[in-house]
Design an enzyme around this catalytic site. Structure first.
Site, mmCIF file in Angstrom:
data_model
loop_
_atom_site.group_PDB
_atom_site.id
_atom_site.type_symbol
_atom_site.label_atom_id
_atom_site.label_comp_id
_atom_site.label_asym_id
_atom_site.label_seq_id
_atom_site.Cartn_x
_atom_site.Cartn_y
_atom_site.Cartn_z
ATOM 1 N N GLN A 20 31.189 24.437 30.087
ATOM 2 C CA GLN A 20 30.846 23.462 31.122
ATOM 3 C C GLN A 20 29.345 23.207 31.259
ATOM 4 O OE1 GLN A 20 33.730 25.528 33.987
ATOM 5 N NE2 GLN A 20 33.836 23.415 34.679
ATOM 6 N N ARG A 77 27.451 34.967 37.607
ATOM 7 C CA ARG A 77 28.658 35.022 36.798
ATOM 8 C C ARG A 77 28.613 33.894 35.768
ATOM 9 N NH1 ARG A 77 34.433 32.782 37.744
ATOM 10 N NH2 ARG A 77 35.420 33.726 35.932
ATOM 11 N N HIS A 121 36.615 32.062 29.248
ATOM 12 C CA HIS A 121 36.736 30.942 30.179
ATOM 13 C C HIS A 121 37.213 29.726 29.361
ATOM 14 C CE1 HIS A 121 35.317 29.651 34.390
ATOM 15 N NE2 HIS A 121 35.937 28.598 33.895
ATOM 16 N N ASN A 165 39.262 34.404 32.783
ATOM 17 C CA ASN A 165 39.167 33.531 33.933
ATOM 18 C C ASN A 165 40.464 32.741 34.051
ATOM 19 O OD1 ASN A 165 37.645 31.996 36.062
ATOM 20 N ND2 ASN A 165 38.225 30.298 34.739
ATOM 21 N N GLU A 166 41.078 32.770 35.223
ATOM 22 C CA GLU A 166 42.216 31.924 35.555
ATOM 23 C C GLU A 166 43.268 31.803 34.461
ATOM 24 O OE1 GLU A 166 40.742 28.213 37.100
ATOM 25 O OE2 GLU A 166 39.880 29.211 38.825
ATOM 26 N N ASN A 294 39.603 33.583 42.482
ATOM 27 C CA ASN A 294 39.093 32.212 42.588
ATOM 28 C C ASN A 294 39.983 31.473 43.576
ATOM 29 O OD1 ASN A 294 37.512 33.037 40.452
ATOM 30 N ND2 ASN A 294 38.317 31.564 38.979
ATOM 31 N N TYR A 296 40.260 27.861 46.016
ATOM 32 C CA TYR A 296 39.715 26.547 46.391
ATOM 33 C C TYR A 296 40.495 25.847 47.495
ATOM 34 C CZ TYR A 296 36.729 26.692 42.257
ATOM 35 O OH TYR A 296 35.780 27.038 41.342
ATOM 36 N N GLU A 353 35.003 32.741 42.413
ATOM 37 C CA GLU A 353 34.757 31.303 42.560
ATOM 38 C C GLU A 353 35.278 30.831 43.896
ATOM 39 O OE1 GLU A 353 36.309 28.687 39.479
ATOM 40 O OE2 GLU A 353 35.643 30.047 37.909
ATOM 41 N N TRP A 399 31.125 28.477 43.246
ATOM 42 C CA TRP A 399 31.291 27.602 42.083
ATOM 43 C C TRP A 399 30.738 26.252 42.492
ATOM 44 C CZ3 TRP A 399 32.438 28.309 37.082
ATOM 45 C CH2 TRP A 399 32.506 27.130 36.310
ATOM 46 N N GLU A 406 33.315 18.892 34.207
ATOM 47 C CA GLU A 406 34.458 19.345 35.001
ATOM 48 C C GLU A 406 35.769 19.071 34.241
ATOM 49 O OE1 GLU A 406 34.900 21.412 37.557
ATOM 50 O OE2 GLU A 406 37.018 20.962 37.314
ATOM 51 N N TRP A 407 35.887 19.682 33.079
ATOM 52 C CA TRP A 407 37.123 19.658 32.280
ATOM 53 C C TRP A 407 37.720 18.258 32.151
ATOM 54 C CZ3 TRP A 407 36.454 23.873 29.777
ATOM 55 C CH2 TRP A 407 35.984 25.026 30.412
HETATM 56 C C1 PNW Z 1 38.467 26.351 38.106
HETATM 57 N N1 PNW Z 1 44.173 23.490 39.182
HETATM 58 O O1 PNW Z 1 39.338 25.467 37.498
HETATM 59 C C2 PNW Z 1 37.624 26.852 36.961
HETATM 60 O O2 PNW Z 1 37.499 28.235 36.828
HETATM 61 C C3 PNW Z 1 36.310 26.171 36.807
HETATM 62 O O3 PNW Z 1 35.934 26.196 35.458
HETATM 63 C C4 PNW Z 1 36.397 24.768 37.369
HETATM 64 O O4 PNW Z 1 35.257 24.013 37.123
HETATM 65 C C5 PNW Z 1 36.673 24.896 38.870
HETATM 66 O O5 PNW Z 1 37.813 25.684 39.123
HETATM 67 C C6 PNW Z 1 36.828 23.561 39.579
HETATM 68 O O6 PNW Z 1 37.913 22.847 39.066
HETATM 69 C C7 PNW Z 1 40.527 25.013 37.993
HETATM 70 O O7 PNW Z 1 44.545 22.377 38.724
HETATM 71 C C8 PNW Z 1 40.980 23.811 37.467
HETATM 72 O O8 PNW Z 1 44.884 24.114 40.011
HETATM 73 C C9 PNW Z 1 42.190 23.313 37.859
HETATM 74 C C10 PNW Z 1 42.949 24.015 38.783
HETATM 75 C C11 PNW Z 1 42.511 25.206 39.310
HETATM 76 C C12 PNW Z 1 41.286 25.696 38.912
#
Ligand code: PNW
Length: 447
Positions: A20, A77, A121, A165-166, A294, A296, A353, A399, A406-407
């Site tokens: 990223q 991190r 990651h 990671n995740e 992590n 959100y 995160e 984060w 952002e993916w």
């Molecule tokens: C996380 N979802 O990604 C990642 O660890 C980071 O690299 C990313 O930038 C950040 O959160 C914000 O998106 C996710 O769809 C991406 O549930 C998608 C999901 C969850 C986490």
């Protein structure tokens, strides 16, 4: 006015990941990863963007370290790009790649910042994907080989290691939902990948112990929190499955040495099985030193037949959303941490995160991201409630340090506390950066 105060030795940090932010995707011997392939295939990423340049942190290391130093964090991190270190995924080590991470770590240590190193990651070497990727058990051994290279090089310098990671994203989001690389839509494949990722985690923890690497090792699953719309058992069970997909699926094998029956049964009804071999669960359940979390978002949800994988329907209850369309639910942060403590015991936790996506307006060189500050405050208040309820939280990482790739959303979504102009690559610390700097200095904030 009240004061939210944190423990004396609380760890404050920020997080990033290699693909990223680094850029320099084809330099100094780095091999391609599944994210290069995926992002260079039209239609996968908004605006068909990619991480070829990203924030160019590979060339701007000094500048980014200066931002960390000025911010005052005591933990950073970051993740290592596997194909930068071992371009083909296994075999020959790329000296320049390894050197880059050693420089990064040395600079952090010089400034009194503890490195927290994530080994995976999501940027699997493309060469391994061509041999079946995470569906192939050989990838597990290749990962351990790579982990050993990192352990040997950075032992004594990096004291906090994260294997994965995740894993939910690296399996279900990538192989069932198809939103992330390599973009498959096959539930059985996703379940295989999830299992093999957990195997790679467990074997890496074993290798860490065998080498007697100094410091701690853990992993960082992502969780969310669904609150049942009603007390009806079908709503409660739907939420349990929705939460369990993130929590129990990825934590029961590690902390209890078994998969959760309420989900394996659900999968079995769909003809989905786990590619378990004798001894696998013993490998996966190697004791870890800490759990990374992590978090959100959360939501209200209820049962609805034929809705998604688990018959769960998310409800728009009118909670505020970030610009990522994620519902802001700080109470869920509290609830999920208490739930994890109750189910798995009081293992040390680092929040690896947490953060928010908002569009920036740059005005006279200033970014007033009040909403991001408000988001972080709310989650830190919830975190403080967890501490008061006895959850063993050691630290917190925002984060992210920088706006970055952002993916699937390319450069359209900003999570940074430092703004990045993707034309000039100029960095501008946002108001949230200065707010966080003050919090770190004081170890408290007021509301
Ligand atoms: C996380 N979802 O990604 C990642 O660890 C980071 O690299 C990313 O930038 C950040 O959160 C914000 O998106 C996710 O769809 C991406 O549930 C998608 C999901 C969850 C986490």
């Amino acid at each position: 006015m009240s004061v939210i105060q944190f423990p004396k030795d609380f760890v404050w940090g920020v997080a990033t990941s290699a693909y990223q932010i680094e850029g320099a995707a084809f330099e100094d011997g780095r091999g391609p990863s599944i994210w290069d392939t995926f992002s260079h295939t039209p239609g996968n990423i908004i605006d068909d963007e990619n991480g070829d340049v990203a924030c160019d942190s590979y060339h701007r290391l000094d500048e980014d370290i200066a931002l960390l130093k000025e911010l005052g964090v005591n933990s950073y991190r970051f993740s290592v790009s596997w194909p930068r270190v071992i371009p083909d995924g296994t075999g020959k080590v790329n000296k320049k790649g390894l050197q880059y991470y050693e420089n990064l770590v040395d600079q952090l240590l010089e400034h009194g910042i503890e490195p927290m190193c994530t080994l995976y990651h999501w940027d699997l070497p493309q060469k391994l994907e061509e041999k079946g990727g995470w569906d192939n058990r050989d990838t597990i051994d290749a990962f351990v080989e790579y982990a050993n290279v990192m352990f040997e090089r950075l032992n004594g310098k990096v004291k906090r290691w994260i294997t994965l990671n995740e894993p939910w994203c690296a399996s279900f989001l990538s192989h069932y939902i198809g939103e992330h690389a390599p973009g498959n839509q096959d539930l059985q494949l996703a379940v295989n990948v999830a299992h093999h990722l957990l195997m790679a985690h467990g074997k890496t923890v074993q290798a860490f112990r065998e080498l007697a690497v100094e410091g701690e090792i853990g992993y960082a699953p992502n969780v969310t929190w669904l609150e049942p719309y009603s007390r009806k058992s079908e709503d409660m069970e739907a939420c349990r499955r929705g939460n369990g997909w993130f929590i129990e699926w990825f934590m029961d094998p590690v902390f209890k040495g078994e998969y959760p029956a309420f989900l394996t049964n659900w999968f079995a009804d769909k003809g989905i099985t786990i590619p378990l071999k004798d001894g696998d669960l013993e490998v996966i359940s190697q004791p870890v030193d800490f759990l990374g979390i992590n978090y959100y978002n959360g939501n209200l949800a209820r049962h609805k037949a034929n809705s998604g994988l688990f018959d769960v329907e998310n409800i728009d209850a009118g909670y505020d959303k970030t610009d990522f369309d994620w519902f802001i639910y700080p109470d869920g942060f509290y609830s999920v941490l208490l739930y994890v403590k109750k189910r798995y015991g009081n293992i040390p936790v680092y929040i690896t995160e947490n953060g928010a996506c908002y569009d920036d307006v740059v005005e006279n060189g200033r970014v007033r991201d009040e909403q991001r500050i408000a988001y972080i405050k709310k989650h830190l208040i919830a975190l403080n409630r967890c501490l008061e309820s006895g959850v063993n939280i050691k630290g917190y990482h925002v984060w992210s340090l920088l706006d970055n790739f952002e993916w699937a959303y390319g450069y359209t979504k900003r999570f940074g506390i430092v703004h990045v102009d993707f034309q000039t690559l100029k960095r501008i610390p946002k108001d949230s950066y200065y707010w966080y700097q003050k919090l770190i200095r004081n170890n408290w904030f007021t509301i």
